[in-house]
Design a protein around this motif. Structure first.
Motif, PDB file in Angstrom:
ATOM      1  N   LEU A  99      -9.599   1.110   1.835  1.00  0.00           N
ATOM      2  CA  LEU A  99      -8.280   1.384   2.159  1.00  0.00           C
ATOM      3  C   LEU A  99      -7.598   2.000   1.037  1.00  0.00           C
ATOM      4  N   LEU A 100      -7.814   1.456  -0.283  1.00  0.00           N
ATOM      5  CA  LEU A 100      -7.138   2.344  -1.379  1.00  0.00           C
ATOM      6  C   LEU A 100      -7.746   3.719  -1.609  1.00  0.00           C
ATOM      7  N   MET A 133       0.864  -1.245   0.000  1.00  0.00           N
ATOM      8  CA  MET A 133       0.049  -0.037  -0.008  1.00  0.00           C
ATOM      9  C   MET A 133       0.898   1.033  -0.085  1.00  0.00           C
ATOM     10  N   LEU A 134       2.064   1.134   0.753  1.00  0.00           N
ATOM     11  CA  LEU A 134       2.845   2.526   0.791  1.00  0.00           C
ATOM     12  C   LEU A 134       3.227   2.963  -0.586  1.00  0.00           C
ATOM     13  N   THR A 135       4.019   1.670  -1.043  1.00  0.00           N
ATOM     14  CA  THR A 135       4.549   1.911  -2.411  1.00  0.00           C
ATOM     15  C   THR A 135       3.615   2.341  -3.535  1.00  0.00           C
ATOM     16  N   VAL A 136       2.442   1.780  -3.551  1.00  0.00           N
ATOM     17  CA  VAL A 136       1.307   2.092  -4.398  1.00  0.00           C
ATOM     18  C   VAL A 136       1.180   3.572  -4.336  1.00  0.00           C
ATOM     19  N   VAL A 147     -18.062  -4.331  -9.075  1.00  0.00           N
ATOM     20  CA  VAL A 147     -18.854  -3.198  -8.596  1.00  0.00           C
ATOM     21  C   VAL A 147     -19.043  -3.193  -7.211  1.00  0.00           C
ATOM     22  N   MET A 148     -19.257  -4.568  -6.582  1.00  0.00           N
ATOM     23  CA  MET A 148     -19.463  -4.559  -5.088  1.00  0.00           C
ATOM     24  C   MET A 148     -17.907  -4.349  -4.386  1.00  0.00           C
ATOM     25  N   TRP A 149     -16.945  -4.533  -4.911  1.00  0.00           N
ATOM     26  CA  TRP A 149     -15.577  -4.347  -4.533  1.00  0.00           C
ATOM     27  C   TRP A 149     -15.364  -2.960  -4.523  1.00  0.00           C
ATOM     28  N   ILE A 150     -15.328  -2.248  -5.744  1.00  0.00           N
ATOM     29  CA  ILE A 150     -14.965  -0.910  -5.905  1.00  0.00           C
ATOM     30  C   ILE A 150     -15.818   0.153  -5.349  1.00  0.00           C
TER      31      ILE A 150
END
Lengths: 276, 295
Positions: A210-211, A121-124, A202-205
């Protein structure tokens, strides 16, 4: 030995009661979103004394609901369109090419399913800043292309193998090739898997936390519904009536869509899990 | 000459179809992954211009002296084991009842599935409200002492709360997978067993359960990958409390990276999480492969 009629009735009543208890927290949330501060404090489980939308109009204006809804819609639609497009064309080509390079690329594309998001996550975030994708709804939508691709490629690839090669060949005889062959002949045949992928993604996005928290939480103009509800509840920890209202408003779109498309959603989720 | 041209054309088309997705996946995973490995060997607070190279110091520190990491790893392990067992057992029980074709089946399925469509952060908040405010009223009107317990304030109970809320949110998902699995169990097989005089328990353990094996494989796999990464629900439900007892590994990484600004140290932990997930997945796939071959 089938359970007798009385036994079935007892079971039926028990299950219905259980299911009501199960969804009771959601009902309580909805009830309390209509109450005044006084009412919430005196008795949480009582029904609201009157149907008043003052909480709703307050929260609607405070968090700028239409803006948030639009942000969610942009991120979800853009993310989804990209995932479906780049994954389907690649999975098709990889499924039709039997070379070592092709299977290597396929492995390279599906392996990231093993990488937990928290590991990178940090490097993204760093990379997104360098590419000027952070603090923007469009940037976040584009970033989802890569995050959604591994599963989508995996599901499409499995399905493409089942489409007979003769279909490609006869289309080629008719003069279609490349993108035209794919979009006019093959893509329509992928409809059922595309539906599955759309439902899962769709359910996920739409609900992802967190993102978006890392990417678009900096400004009110780029926030998503879930983020706004999160911030709002954090600020209003004692004003539960507003917190409840914000939560209902955040989840209401999902619930309405679920009620309307229940059959497809359940089917899509099962299909996605079984194939994925 | 024409053949050569066609070959190059094919190659060009192959690249044209696969490069976009490769680029996207590289940006989302591979480049950040390489950067993670690099950062994990450094000390960096994100403010100074350049990270300082410290070799394997971060890893030494994590394994030898980091009580937070050990505590969060233990929490995650306990949570994952209990979650996998409980969510699957409950989902199978629900699926068995819903497969009996009661009159209310459609309602029941919708009711149990609904929490799954909600965002986990919101689910955490809803339950925080229920535990903090709702239980007080429920306790007053029923007089039951369960409602009087401090479900978020006492470490043991807070663990149970996190576990219970996670199960509440996702049991419907596993339930529909098992319902689909049950529907593929041939009806005549069950009838034949009835004719042979097998009771309901015997029938379940010697016919239904073995035929559910593929569904169990999928569900356990998904429950494992989800539980090892648990984060959102804890963030909004307990915030890691009380006394830091409900930090999961993912939350601990988040705390070190974004709250304590230990960028190098946090990414080293993140890398350890990745290796753990990788090893568990490999072990699990080998076990299930072997079982499927035997079956």
């Amino acid at each position: 030995m089938k359970p007798n009629k009385a036994g079935r009735l007892v079971l039926e009543v028990f299950m219905v009661l259980l299911s009501v208890v199960f969804v009771y927290p959601l009902l309580l949330t909805i009830f309390n979103s209509f109450k005044s501060f006084q009412e919430v404090m005196t008795d949480v489980i009582a029904l609201p004394s009157k149907l008043s939308f003052t909480n709703y109009s307050y929260v609607w204006d405070f968090i700028d609901y239409p803006r948030l809804f639009l942000n969610n819609a942009i991120i979800t639609v853009l993310g989804l369109a990209g995932i479906v497009l780049v994954s389907s064309i690649a999975a098709y080509k990889l499924g039709r090419t039997k070379t070592r390079a092709s299977s290597f690329i396929y492995m390279l594309l599906i392996m990231p399913m093993l990488i937990p998001f928290q590991s990178i996550m940090l490097t993204v975030l760093q990379l997104a800043k360098d590419l000027h994708l952070s603090e923007s709804t469009w940037g976040l939508g584009i970033l989802y292309w890569g995050f959604g691709a591994p599963l989508a490629v995996f599901i499409y690839h499995g399905f493409v193998k089942g489409i007979p090669l003769e279909i490609d060949e006869s289309a080629k005889i008719d003069g279609a090739s490349g993108f035209r062959l794919f979009f006019t002949v093959i893509f329509p045949l992928l409809k059922s898997v595309t539906t599955t992928i759309i439902i899962i993604d769709v359910m996920w996005i739409w609900n992802d936390f967190l993102l978006p928290l890392l990417m678009v939480n900096g400004s009110p103009s780029t926030k998503t519904l879930t983020l706004a509800a999160y911030t709002f509840v954090g600020q209003y920890t004692s004003d539960w009536q507003y917190a409840m209202t914000a939560m209902v408003m955040a989840v209401l779109p999902s619930i309405i869509v679920f009620i309307l498309l229940q059959k497809y959603i359940v089917k899509g989720v099962v299909a996605g899990a079984v194939k994925g | 000459m024409r053949r050569l041209g066609r070959k190059w054309g094919d190659k060009f088309e192959f690249g044209f179809f696969t490069l976009p997705v490769l680029l996207c996946v590289a940006v989302a995973f591979y480049i950040p992954f390489v950067m993670t490995i690099r950062y994990s060997l450094t000390k960096w607070n994100g403010i100074s211009k350049h990270p300082t190279f410290v070799g394997l110091d971060n890893f030494k520190q994590i394994f030898l002296h980091d009580a937070n990491f050990a505590a969060s790893a233990w929490f995650t392990l306990k949570y994952a084991v209990l979650y996998i067992i409980l969510v699957n057992v409950l989902a199978i029980l629900l699926a068995l009842v819903l497969d009996m074709k009661l009159k209310s089946t459609a309602w029941l399925r919708a009711a149990f599935f609904t929490p799954y469509i909600l965002s986990l952060v919101i689910v955490g908040f809803i339950w925080k409200f229920i535990f903090m405010q709702g239980f007080e009223s429920l306790g007053a009107s029923t007089g039951w002492s369960v409602f009087g317990l401090s479900w978020l304030g006492e470490p043991g109970l807070a663990f149970v709360s996190v576990l219970g809320v996670s199960i509440w949110q996702s049991v419907g998902f596993y339930m529909v997978i098992y319902i689909a699995g049950l529907q593929s169990v041939p009806e005549d097989l069950k009838e034949a067993a009835v004719m042979d005089g097998a009771g309901p328990f015997r029938r379940f353990f010697s016919i239904t359960l073995p035929l559910l094996a593929p569904s169990i494989t999928i569900s356990v796999f998904m429950a494992l990958t989800n539980s090892i990464k648990v984060f959102d629900v804890i963030l909004s439900l307990t915030g890691g409390g009380p006394g830091g007892t409900t930090y999961s590994v993912a939350y601990d990484i988040y705390r070190d990276t974004f709250q304590n600004n230990l960028y190098g140290y946090g990414t080293a932990k993140a890398l350890i999480l990745f290796v753990a997930v990788l090893l568990i997945t490999i072990v699990q796939l080998t076990i299930f492969k072997r079982r499927e071959v035997e079956a």
